[in-house]
Design an enzyme around this catalytic site. Sequence first.
Site, short mmCIF file in Angstrom:
data_model
loop_
_atom_site.label_atom_id
_atom_site.label_comp_id
_atom_site.label_asym_id
_atom_site.label_seq_id
_atom_site.Cartn_x
_atom_site.Cartn_y
_atom_site.Cartn_z
N ALA A 65 0.06 -2.64 3.38
CA ALA A 65 -0.35 -1.23 3.35
C ALA A 65 -0.32 -0.68 4.77
O ALA A 65 -0.46 -1.43 5.73
CB ALA A 65 -1.75 -1.13 2.77
N GLY A 109 -0.10 -5.90 0.95
CA GLY A 109 0.47 -5.11 -0.13
C GLY A 109 1.95 -5.42 -0.35
O GLY A 109 2.46 -5.26 -1.46
#
Length: 256
Positions: A65, A109
């Site tokens: 992320a 992520g």
Amino acid sequence: MTYDTIKAELHGNVGLITLNRPDSLNALSSKLISELAEELKLMDTNKEIGAMVLTGSDKAFAAGADIREMQDKMWPETFNEDFITDGWEQVADCRKPIIAAVAGFALGGGCEIAMMCDFILAAESAKFGQPEIKIGVWPGAGGSQRLTRLVGKSKSMEMCLTGRMMGAEEAERVGLVSRVVPDADLIEDAINTAKQIASMSRPATLMIKDIINRSYETTLSEGIRYERRMFQASFGTPDQREGMAAFVEKRKPEFS
Ligand code: CO8
């Protein structure tokens, strides 16, 4: 369609999506996630496409992320906007098979998005990890659940608690990736594998994805019962007729 953070191309009946934020190792910003979700929805409903490939650059599939974007968020905001929900599950929600072709870093992520795909082809340079602990947090897009199911509790605990990265050879040994290929062959191999899948009976590919994924959500006996009912339902489909007739007549099947 043109985007700022991804590239989308067609290779025959295969859709190729390339994450494209080279300056930040493909960090997963909210814009990238929303563009990715939008393109995946288009490809998933495009009748010409039978399978998809999701990839990054030579250096990074995605390094997680976007830390810069989320560093100032506070809990009420993350809860109110249901942070890491809108768009994030689109990879897992695709009905058509989707292959992650991973070179370089697949972290946080990035590793989680790769694990949402149906299987991972890894280049020799691939490095997987859930390093959230090093920035004071923990996985938030399914890493603690999917990594544990894929590689087992011991390995998953070690990876998440230390943040260490796992190389391609180890990832293949423990079942995180299906195969390791030389970096130079990664995209071609992934596209050819996707083309092979796309040439099969479409209902059969969708059904296989559905019944395998069911094994994660149910008991063994219920899963086997579901598989059997679905198998019985395959009889009478045009592709079952064609596939079995072609075998008996010693010719190549032509699926509709
Ligand atoms: N976010 C934002 N920018 C990043 C990120 C990231 N995750 N990763 C790398 N970058 C940027 C760097 O800041 C740097 O930018 P600049 O050149 O402007 O300084 C550029 O990319 C290149 O990175 P490095 O100079 O650090 O490259 P190195 O080769 O030295 O190191 C590493 C590569 C090891 C991958 C290193 O960049 C790193 O550790 N990155 C962070 C990895 C990480 O912690 N990932 C987990 C993030 S948290 C997360 O993913 C939670 C998932 C839950 C869902 C979240 C949804 C939004």
